[in-house]
Design a protein around this motif. Structure first.
Motif, PDB file in Angstrom:
ATOM      1  N   GLU A   6      34.006  19.670  14.794  1.00 15.84           N
ATOM      2  CA  GLU A   6      34.669  18.405  15.588  1.00 15.84           C
ATOM      3  C   GLU A   6      35.308  18.866  16.648  1.00 15.84           C
ATOM      4  OE1 GLU A   6      35.353  14.490  13.968  1.00 15.84           O
ATOM      5  OE2 GLU A   6      34.849  15.062  11.970  1.00 15.84           O
ATOM      6  N   PRO A   7      36.261  19.866  16.525  1.00 15.22           N
ATOM      7  CA  PRO A   7      37.089  20.052  17.584  1.00 15.22           C
ATOM      8  C   PRO A   7      36.039  20.768  18.672  1.00 15.22           C
ATOM      9  CG  PRO A   7      38.189  20.523  15.699  1.00 15.22           C
ATOM     10  CD  PRO A   7      36.851  20.130  15.156  1.00 15.22           C
ATOM     11  N   PHE A   9      33.033  20.114  19.116  1.00 15.66           N
ATOM     12  CA  PHE A   9      32.184  19.275  19.661  1.00 15.66           C
ATOM     13  C   PHE A   9      32.933  18.430  20.802  1.00 15.66           C
ATOM     14  CE2 PHE A   9      30.684  14.699  19.593  1.00 15.66           C
ATOM     15  CZ  PHE A   9      29.539  14.582  20.305  1.00 15.66           C
ATOM     16  N   ASP A  10      34.298  18.295  20.633  1.00 20.90           N
ATOM     17  CA  ASP A  10      35.205  17.746  21.411  1.00 20.90           C
ATOM     18  C   ASP A  10      35.805  18.568  22.275  1.00 20.90           C
ATOM     19  OD1 ASP A  10      34.871  15.115  20.175  1.00 20.90           O
ATOM     20  OD2 ASP A  10      36.346  15.474  18.632  1.00 20.90           O
ATOM     21  N   GLN A  11      35.575  19.758  22.515  1.00 21.29           N
ATOM     22  CA  GLN A  11      35.956  20.710  23.343  1.00 21.29           C
ATOM     23  C   GLN A  11      37.344  21.072  23.348  1.00 21.29           C
ATOM     24  OE1 GLN A  11      34.298  19.519  27.047  1.00 21.29           O
ATOM     25  NE2 GLN A  11      32.172  20.515  26.737  1.00 21.29           N
ATOM     26  N   GLU A  12      38.022  21.285  22.079  1.00 24.16           N
ATOM     27  CA  GLU A  12      39.279  21.287  21.657  1.00 24.16           C
ATOM     28  C   GLU A  12      39.841  22.501  21.274  1.00 24.16           C
ATOM     29  OE1 GLU A  12      41.942  19.089  21.823  1.00 24.16           O
ATOM     30  OE2 GLU A  12      40.845  17.471  23.032  1.00 24.16           O
ATOM     31  N   SER A  34      24.700  18.217  11.979  1.00 25.59           N
ATOM     32  CA  SER A  34      25.905  17.414  11.936  1.00 25.59           C
ATOM     33  C   SER A  34      26.119  17.217  13.602  1.00 25.59           C
ATOM     34  CB  SER A  34      26.912  18.237  11.419  1.00 25.59           C
ATOM     35  OG  SER A  34      26.916  18.222   9.910  1.00 25.59           O
ATOM     36  N   LEU A  37      23.889  14.712  14.987  1.00 25.69           N
ATOM     37  CA  LEU A  37      24.353  13.493  14.927  1.00 25.69           C
ATOM     38  C   LEU A  37      25.497  12.901  15.586  1.00 25.69           C
ATOM     39  CD1 LEU A  37      22.601  11.617  12.724  1.00 25.69           C
ATOM     40  CD2 LEU A  37      24.600  12.404  10.864  1.00 25.69           C
ATOM     41  N   MET A  38      26.484  13.785  15.843  1.00 28.13           N
ATOM     42  CA  MET A  38      27.594  13.501  16.576  1.00 28.13           C
ATOM     43  C   MET A  38      27.139  13.026  17.806  1.00 28.13           C
ATOM     44  SD  MET A  38      30.837  15.581  15.242  1.00 28.13           S
ATOM     45  CE  MET A  38      30.245  17.434  15.385  1.00 28.13           C
ATOM     46  N   ILE A  41      25.589   9.832  17.931  1.00 27.55           N
ATOM     47  CA  ILE A  41      26.635   8.648  18.049  1.00 27.55           C
ATOM     48  C   ILE A  41      27.137   8.453  19.506  1.00 27.55           C
ATOM     49  CG2 ILE A  41      28.992   7.981  16.997  1.00 27.55           C
ATOM     50  CD1 ILE A  41      27.810   9.096  14.397  1.00 27.55           C
ATOM     51  N   ARG A  42      27.509   9.627  19.952  1.00 24.76           N
ATOM     52  CA  ARG A  42      28.258   9.685  21.335  1.00 24.76           C
ATOM     53  C   ARG A  42      27.256   9.163  22.369  1.00 24.76           C
ATOM     54  NH1 ARG A  42      31.432  14.842  23.220  1.00 24.76           N
ATOM     55  NH2 ARG A  42      32.678  13.983  21.839  1.00 24.76           N
TER      56      ARG A  42
ATOM     57  N   ARG B 143      38.008   8.384  22.877  1.00 24.68           N
ATOM     58  CA  ARG B 143      37.343   9.841  22.794  1.00 24.68           C
ATOM     59  C   ARG B 143      35.908   9.974  23.271  1.00 24.68           C
ATOM     60  NH1 ARG B 143      37.464  14.398  24.507  1.00 24.68           N
ATOM     61  NH2 ARG B 143      35.567  15.108  24.346  1.00 24.68           N
ATOM     62  N   GLU B 144      35.263   8.974  22.906  1.00 23.54           N
ATOM     63  CA  GLU B 144      33.639   8.940  23.126  1.00 23.54           C
ATOM     64  C   GLU B 144      33.371   8.437  24.498  1.00 23.54           C
ATOM     65  OE1 GLU B 144      32.663  11.339  21.479  1.00 23.54           O
ATOM     66  OE2 GLU B 144      32.201  10.473  19.456  1.00 23.54           O
ATOM     67  N   TYR B 150      42.523  15.190  22.498  1.00 22.21           N
ATOM     68  CA  TYR B 150      43.391  14.698  21.623  1.00 22.21           C
ATOM     69  C   TYR B 150      44.697  14.431  21.910  1.00 22.21           C
ATOM     70  CZ  TYR B 150      39.381  16.638  18.448  1.00 22.21           C
ATOM     71  OH  TYR B 150      38.339  16.685  17.698  1.00 22.21           O
TER      72      TYR B 150
END
Lengths: 163, 187
Positions: A6-7, A9-12, A34, A37-38, A41-42, B143-144, B150
């Motif tokens: 997840e991080p 995917f969120d570029q963290e 996974s 799927l994310m 959803i996005r 976020r999306e 974060y």
């Protein structure tokens, strides 16, 4: 590794962490699913928003905001009275109901007394006086009721007649 | 003319409507995206944006500059949108068939089956989002849609980064469960 997905995917993630997840993703089918799927959803959340933003008339929106602010800044006289009634602490407490009732009673009781026309005693005023060696004559008059009194004196203060 | 946020905020705090206009032009799309992300309906998003900027004009005096201005504005936008949804739930009467219903991404794909799929997915997504707790929904939208980091989400929502990650994780998980059949479909 799934905790980093997840991080990632969120570029963290930092550069090194990203590289490790990249390598893992190439091999792991579960993580690939996974990730996909994310992404979906996005996309589902975001795509309609982008479309709606493009269609929106922000100029009209600003005009509505301006009009609403002006309306609230200069309320009608009726609104002003309502606001004043709302903010007046005395009026909020409703003490004005007995206060007004008391004032009304006082006005009804005192006004008739103050403005009652009492009959003034008829004052006789001397309009003429004649002094002679034989008779003294004094004429009185009153306006209301219209009365004239003629007084005759003989000698030294002796009254003769009146009419 | 360059947008000097501190100066514009200061003027707006003194009641300058032109300053409010500058803030509006700077943030109109971002606030709209948050509003639309929550309500998924153009007319409602439109009303929410108006309400947010009217509220902002009245309350900006309370902004002390201790946090970034966008966190103050985004929080206001999110709370207004969530309140709007709560009110709508109480007086539920909207239908997807009426004018102004959620807009499918028909700008992107024009195939009838794709349009139908997008419309169905949008309807189901709206229902699924409504089932999420408010804090998870807000975190997901920040976020999306707004693509906040974060750290930025944590500042906006006044929580820790760990809480943001947790809300994102559970929010996504819940959406995946609710939309699993719809999201697996390929074109």
């Amino acid at each position: 590794m799934s905790k980093r997905l997840e991080p990632y995917f969120d570029q963290e993630l930092t550069g090194e962490e990203r590289r490790q997840v990249d390598e893992h993703l190439r091999e792991c089918r579960t993580c690939q699913e996974s990730f996909k799927l994310m992404e979906r959803i996005r996309g589902a959340i975001k795509q309609p928003v982008d479309g709606a933003v493009e269609k929106e008339d922000f100029q009209l929106m600003w005009q509505n905001i301006q009009r609403e602010i002006r309306l609230r800044e200069s309320p009608s006289w009726l609104e002003s009275i309502r606001v004043w009634l709302d903010i007046s602490p005395l009026l909020q407490k409703k003490v004005w109901i007995p206060a007004l009732a008391t004032m009304a009673i006082l006005v009804f009781v005192t006004v008739p007394i103050l403005f009652k026309k009492s009959p003034s005693p008829s004052v006789l005023s001397v309009v003429e006086y004649v002094d002679s060696p034989t008779y003294n004559v004094m004429v009185y008059e009153s306006e209301k009721p219209e009365v004239t009194v003629i007084w005759l004196f003989e000698g030294q203060g002796e009254e003769l007649s009146t009419s | 003319m360059a947008y000097d946020e501190a100066e514009v905020i200061s003027r707006c705090q003194q009641g300058d409507q032109e300053a409010l206009r500058a803030i509006f032009e700077q943030y109109q799309k971002k606030v709209y995206r948050i509003a639309y992300g929550v309500v998924r309906r153009r007319e409602d998003a439109h009303d929410i944006v108006q309400e947010v900027f009217i509220k902002l004009f009245r309350s900006i005096k309370n902004f002390r500059g201790k946090s970034q201005f966008y966190t103050y504005l985004y929080r206001m936008a999110m709370n207004t949108a969530l309140d709007h949804v709560r009110k709508m739930k109480r007086t539920r009467s909207s239908s997807l068939d009426e004018e102004g219903s959620p807009q499918p991404a028909d700008e992107i794909e024009n195939r009838p089956d794709q349009i139908l799929y997008q419309k169905e997915l949008e309807e189901k997504l709206k229902e699924a989002l409504e089932k999420l707790p408010s804090d998870q929904k807000a975190t997901l939208i920040f976020r999306e849609i707004e693509e906040l980091s974060y750290q930025e989400i944590a500042e906006t929502m006044g929580c820790s980064i760990g809480t943001v990650m947790s809300r994102l994780h559970y929010g996504r998980k819940k959406l995946q469960e609710l939309l699993k059949d719809d999201l697996k479909r390929d074109f």
